[in-house]
Design an enzyme around this catalytic site. Structure first.
Site, short mmCIF file in Angstrom:
data_model
loop_
_atom_site.label_atom_id
_atom_site.label_comp_id
_atom_site.label_asym_id
_atom_site.label_seq_id
_atom_site.Cartn_x
_atom_site.Cartn_y
_atom_site.Cartn_z
N THR A 133 0.79 -1.23 0.00
CA THR A 133 0.00 0.00 0.00
C THR A 133 0.83 1.29 0.00
O THR A 133 0.66 2.15 -0.86
CB THR A 133 -0.94 0.00 1.23
OG1 THR A 133 -1.81 -1.11 1.08
CG2 THR A 133 -1.75 1.28 1.31
N ASN B 281 5.87 -1.18 3.85
CA ASN B 281 4.95 -0.63 4.86
C ASN B 281 5.62 -0.56 6.23
O ASN B 281 5.09 0.06 7.16
CB ASN B 281 3.70 -1.50 4.99
CG ASN B 281 2.72 -1.27 3.84
OD1 ASN B 281 2.90 -0.37 3.03
ND2 ASN B 281 1.69 -2.09 3.78
N ASP C 183 -4.00 0.52 -5.72
CA ASP C 183 -2.56 0.48 -5.49
C ASP C 183 -1.93 -0.86 -5.85
O ASP C 183 -0.73 -0.94 -6.10
CB ASP C 183 -2.25 0.84 -4.03
CG ASP C 183 -3.07 0.03 -3.03
OD1 ASP C 183 -4.04 -0.63 -3.44
OD2 ASP C 183 -2.74 0.07 -1.83
#
Ligand code: AMP
Ligand code: ZN
Ligand code: ZN
Length: 408
Positions: free
Chosen positions: A70, A91, A238
């Protein structure tokens, strides 16, 4: 006196031109449906996306950057840079030079501007006198005044979807001088339900319907605005999602017990760091048993990963075969009983691809094209807004401008 009268007349003559110029400037709303796989719109559950395709542009898919996670991808979309160049490499990662950690969910690190290299679209636009706004987007809430949009929100996944849209519509009703021309909007449902129940579940289908209804609510709201005809709506995701299960796992640390190392991440990919003297051994052992994964040294990553330059990228990278999960030995066994879908795999795998739909005065009508790349969104949107993009980006306008009405 004559001079003064002349100046006043000149100002009066020029003012309408300046005003006309700014009031004609288009608007772009960039919407992200997290983890909305490229083929979800073919399930017959998304009448509003179908309407966008009929009236605007639909791409076969939107290729994410590696790793298909993401934060790296959202930040690539708004900077036109690969993660190795914008710095949000995952992330959750560590700055090996001082041990500081960036982690989604840790608001202090996520709001610290030090991690974010390059220039996000809202900075580019604001620098050129154009207001911007964000109802959520990774990187939009940094604590540095010139690096966030004029209007932004601290992430709170509980804010009802229609309330987010209502705020966006309210921004577009502000007086001209305060009205943003670039707005981001983010929804997590397709990712959340995709992880929990898998991409083929009824729960995921309900999320798809909910997101499409939210989109319909936004499109109707935009159409009713006085400036509705000037608004371009771009819907992207995404990355995609693939099914995972407990029969396809690899205990990645087995056999490394005597070689001290540090492991980051789990599931589709893990990053391994260790003392320089131990790295060749770790690499060799992982390579010998290479099965349902690939191990790469930093200097031998596939070039299309564009994942080696940034100094925070660890020495070894292990990427699982699509659908397989790499689990460190200490990992709680419950993980795979709770998760049915994941992403983060090779960005060339179609399951990792997202969507691209766009409608508005800038886009061709009823136009269908092949796969687009998400790093090209930054130069594309700069072009639509009539602003100069940052130099030295990885995205290329020439690769994507054919979807514009007045493109090449
Ligand atoms: P992942 O599936 O691990 O790549 O990340 C998806 C999750 O990121 C979502 O479910 C959200 O909880 C979280 N997320 C998305 N945008 C933001 C944001 N702007 N700030 C903090 N967390 C976010
Ligand atoms: Zn995501
Ligand atoms: Zn996810």
């Amino acid at each position: 006196m004559k001079k003064l009268i002349f100046t006043v007349i000149l100002i009066l003559l020029l003012t309408p031109m300046v005003y006309a110029q700014s009031s004609n400037r288009p608007y772009v709303i960039l919407i992200s449906f997290d983890g909305f796989r490229w083929d979800y719109p073919d399930r017959g559950l998304t009448p509003n996306l179908e309407k966008m395709a009929r009236e605007g542009v639909r791409a076969l898919s939107l290729e994410p950057v590696f790793p298909s996670k993401t934060f790296p991808n959202h930040y690539s979309m708004v900077t036109g840079l690969y993660p190795e160049n914008h710095g949000i490499i995952y992330n959750d990662f560590v700055d090996p030079f001082n041990g500081l950690r960036y982690k989604v969910g840790d608001t202090t690190s996520v709001r610290n501007a030090r991690w974010y290299l390059g220039e996000a679209l809202w900075e580019t636009a604001e620098r050129q006198g154009i207001r911007t706004a964000s109802f959520f987007w990774p990187g939009s809430e940094v604590h540095l005044s010139y690096r966030h949009p004029s209007y932004f929100k601290y992430y709170d996944g509980k804010v009802p979807y229609r309330a987010r849209v209502d705020t966006v519509l309210a921004w577009l009703r502000l007086p001209e001088a305060q009205r943003p021309h670039f707005i981001t909007l983010y929804f997590d449902a397709s990712d959340t339900e995709g992880h929990r129940y898998g991409p083929n579940s009824p729960e995921l289908n309900r999320a798809i319907e909910r997101l499409d209804q939210t989109l319909g609510y936004l499109l109707n709201g935009v159409a009713a605005l006085p400036i509705g005809q000037q608004v371009n709506v771009v819907v992207v995701s995404d990355h995609g999602m693939t099914r995972i299960d407990s029969t396809r796992t690899v205990a990645i640390e087995t056999g490394l017990e005597d070689l001290p190392h540090r492991i980051q991440g789990y599931g589709p990919l893990v990053m391994i760091s260790a003392a320089d003297s131990l790295l060749p051994k770790i690499y060799q052992r992982l390579r010998e048993r290479q099965n349902h994964y690939r191990v790469y040294r930093r200097d031998e990553m596939p070039t299309y990963f564009h994942f080696s330059r940034h100094p925070f990228i660890p020495a070894l990278l292990v990427v699982a075969e699509i659908g397989w999960s790499l689990l460190p030995d200490h990992f709680p066994g419950a993980y795979l009983s709770k998760a049915r879908g994941n992403h983060g795999y090779d960005n060339h795998h179609l399951d990792m691809h997202g969507i691209f739909f766009a409608v508005g005065p800038a886009f061709k009508n009823g136009y269908r094209c092949g796969t687009l790349r998400n790093i090209d969104l930054y130069p594309l949107i700069c072009r639509i807004l009539g602003i100069m993009p940052r130099e030295n980006i990885d995205g290329t306008l020439e690769r994507i401008e054919f979807i514009l009405k007045n493109g090449s």
